[in-house]
Design a protein around this motif. Structure first.
Motif, short mmCIF file in Angstrom:
data_model
loop_
_atom_site.label_atom_id
_atom_site.label_comp_id
_atom_site.label_asym_id
_atom_site.label_seq_id
_atom_site.Cartn_x
_atom_site.Cartn_y
_atom_site.Cartn_z
N PHE A 60 15.78 7.71 5.49
CA PHE A 60 15.55 9.26 5.77
C PHE A 60 15.91 9.67 7.13
CE2 PHE A 60 12.60 9.10 2.03
CZ PHE A 60 13.10 9.99 1.26
N SER A 61 15.83 8.73 7.96
CA SER A 61 16.07 8.88 9.32
C SER A 61 17.80 9.31 9.60
CB SER A 61 16.03 7.82 10.33
OG SER A 61 16.11 8.25 11.68
N LEU A 62 18.46 8.36 8.86
CA LEU A 62 19.94 8.53 9.15
C LEU A 62 20.40 9.96 8.03
CD1 LEU A 62 22.73 7.08 9.34
CD2 LEU A 62 22.52 6.25 7.22
N ALA A 63 19.57 10.09 6.98
CA ALA A 63 19.74 11.48 6.34
C ALA A 63 19.57 12.57 7.21
CB ALA A 63 19.15 11.47 4.93
N LEU A 109 23.45 13.17 -1.82
CA LEU A 109 24.60 13.00 -2.47
C LEU A 109 25.62 12.86 -1.40
CD1 LEU A 109 26.74 12.87 -4.84
CD2 LEU A 109 26.91 15.57 -4.26
N VAL A 110 25.68 13.59 -0.14
CA VAL A 110 26.44 13.52 0.86
C VAL A 110 26.21 12.05 1.77
CG1 VAL A 110 27.07 14.26 3.29
CG2 VAL A 110 26.62 15.93 1.19
N LEU A 111 24.98 11.49 1.77
CA LEU A 111 24.64 10.41 2.44
C LEU A 111 25.42 9.17 1.52
CD1 LEU A 111 23.07 8.91 4.42
CD2 LEU A 111 21.19 8.85 2.87
N ASN A 112 25.21 9.23 0.41
CA ASN A 112 25.92 8.34 -0.52
C ASN A 112 27.36 8.35 -0.57
OD1 ASN A 112 23.45 7.16 -1.43
ND2 ASN A 112 23.24 8.55 -3.28
N LEU A 113 27.79 9.64 -0.34
CA LEU A 113 29.35 9.63 -0.34
C LEU A 113 29.84 8.92 1.02
CD1 LEU A 113 30.10 12.97 -1.88
CD2 LEU A 113 30.67 10.87 -2.81
N ARG A 114 29.13 9.32 1.92
CA ARG A 114 29.55 8.55 3.35
C ARG A 114 29.47 6.94 3.09
NH1 ARG A 114 28.52 10.83 8.41
NH2 ARG A 114 27.66 8.60 9.18
N LYS A 115 28.59 6.37 2.42
CA LYS A 115 28.56 5.06 2.05
C LYS A 115 29.86 4.56 1.41
CE LYS A 115 24.96 1.67 1.02
NZ LYS A 115 23.99 1.47 0.32
#
Length: 61
Positions: free
Chosen positions: A25-28, A54-60
């Motif tokens: 959550f902090s990263l998001a 979704l954007v967080l997962n795409l960054r991964k």
């Protein structure tokens, strides 16, 4: 006595999982703009949060 040891081990595992979730959550919030969620409607806020995840997962990827 064995129950107390088992309980402590379970507490430790739970704490580790909780820390991992809080870290995500902090990263998001820092990297994907979740702190900028300022929607007013109950229908809109979950969509904005889902898009941030979704954007967080795409960054991964």
């Amino acid at each position: 006595m064995k129950y107390e040891t088992s309980g402590k081990a379970q507490d430790y595992r739970d704490e580790c999982e909780r820390v991992e979730v809080e870290r995500r959550f902090s990263l998001a919030k820092r990297k994907c703009g979740m702190e900028l969620v300022t929607t007013k409607l109950r229908k809109t806020a979950p969509h904005v949060i889902a898009m941030s995840v979704l954007v967080l997962n795409l960054r991964k990827i």
